[in-house]
Design a protein around this motif. Structure first.
Motif, mmCIF file in Angstrom:
data_model
loop_
_atom_site.group_PDB
_atom_site.id
_atom_site.type_symbol
_atom_site.label_atom_id
_atom_site.label_comp_id
_atom_site.label_asym_id
_atom_site.label_seq_id
_atom_site.Cartn_x
_atom_site.Cartn_y
_atom_site.Cartn_z
ATOM 1 N N SER A 11 62.747 24.981 31.192
ATOM 2 C CA SER A 11 62.885 25.504 32.539
ATOM 3 C C SER A 11 62.952 27.038 32.515
ATOM 4 O O SER A 11 62.964 27.636 31.446
ATOM 5 C CB SER A 11 64.188 24.972 33.135
ATOM 6 N N GLU A 163 68.890 17.189 35.897
ATOM 7 C CA GLU A 163 69.439 17.366 37.241
ATOM 8 C C GLU A 163 70.456 18.494 37.336
ATOM 9 O O GLU A 163 70.762 18.955 38.442
ATOM 10 C CB GLU A 163 70.079 16.053 37.713
ATOM 11 N N GLN A 164 70.977 18.954 36.199
ATOM 12 C CA GLN A 164 72.002 19.991 36.244
ATOM 13 C C GLN A 164 71.601 21.218 35.429
ATOM 14 O O GLN A 164 71.393 22.295 35.996
ATOM 15 C CB GLN A 164 73.341 19.414 35.753
ATOM 16 N N GLN A 167 68.559 23.197 36.287
ATOM 17 C CA GLN A 167 68.669 23.808 37.609
ATOM 18 C C GLN A 167 69.743 24.903 37.646
ATOM 19 O O GLN A 167 70.121 25.374 38.715
ATOM 20 C CB GLN A 167 68.964 22.730 38.654
ATOM 21 N N ARG A 169 72.903 24.690 36.656
ATOM 22 C CA ARG A 169 74.258 24.209 36.912
ATOM 23 C C ARG A 169 74.894 23.770 35.604
ATOM 24 O O ARG A 169 74.256 23.117 34.782
ATOM 25 C CB ARG A 169 74.233 23.047 37.900
#
Length: 231
Positions: A11, A163-164, A167, A169
């Motif tokens: 990412s 999901e975390q 992103q 988080r």
């Protein structure tokens, strides 16, 4: 220094880590005002995640191959792919360009071998990195003895990573989860842990564990700087 091309965006969190770590190392090695000669292509990860079958992977390979060609044409003298799981397509990159592509698992294996951490190592990462041969075989080729993948936490690990962490988080429950996972792996006989996901160091303290922790992103960055300064 040689000019390095970075294929990122998988990412953007990971790519940011690579950029920072490479430049911090260059500054330490050369002088405070030094910075690394880099070409970065940050891809749109929407086109590169959730790959379910060989057709999906083939399309992802097309995207990475074109990125590698663009970076080489722009003057990159070598390449790194700033993601563990996408090294499944490593051969597509080496076939597409004539410049070297530094494999992340090769760098990790060399570091572990140099440290003597070759016995009972455990991989933590996304499901495909933990289970498929493209990554594991590279470590085994360097003499690293790997424990079988523990699938009891694969689904939860995938959820946290995608999901975390990807992103941006980093919740405390993710830190606690991986602390528990590492403890369980140690109890199962692990003598070393490989963080085979470039975002995992966000929630795993590499320097504060009883077991040696090998952060693939950090090791890959150091290998890249070694290559850049060897020119």
């Amino acid at each position: 220094m040689r000019k390095l091309g970075m294929i990122g965006g998988m990412s953007w969190i990971s790519t940011e880590t690579y950029y920072r770590r490479i430049n911090e190392r260059v500054r330490r090695e050369i002088e405070p005002m030094a910075s690394a000669p880099l070409l970065i292509e940050s891809l749109d990860y929407r086109q590169l995640w959730g790959l379910l079958d060989e057709g999906d992977w083939s399309r992802a390979g097309d995207i990475l191959e074109e990125s590698a060609k663009r970076l080489a044409d722009a003057g990159a003298q070598g390449l790194i792919l700033c993601a563990n799981s996408m090294h499944r397509l490593y051969d597509r990159l080496t076939d597409a360009v004539s410049i070297p592509v530094l494999h992340i698992a090769d760098a990790v294996g060399a570091k572990m071998k140099a440290d003597g951490a070759t016995k009972n190592a455990a991989l933590i990462g996304t499901r495909n990195v933990m289970t498929e041969s493209f990554y594991r075989q590279r470590l085994v080729a360097q003499g690293i003895d790997l424990l079988p993948p523990d699938m009891s936490f694969a689904e939860q690990s995938d959820r946290i990573i995608y999901e975390q962490l990807m992103q941006g988080r980093a919740p405390r429950d993710a830190e606690r989860y991986y602390r528990t996972v590492i403890t369980q792996l140690e109890q199962a006989g692990a003598k070393a842990i490989v963080l085979a996901c470039t975002e995992l160091a966000i929630v795993v303290d590499v320097d504060a564990n009883v077991l040696p922790i090998y952060d693939s992103a950090r090791i890959h960055c150091n290998a890249a700087v070694d290559w850049m300064m060897d020119g």
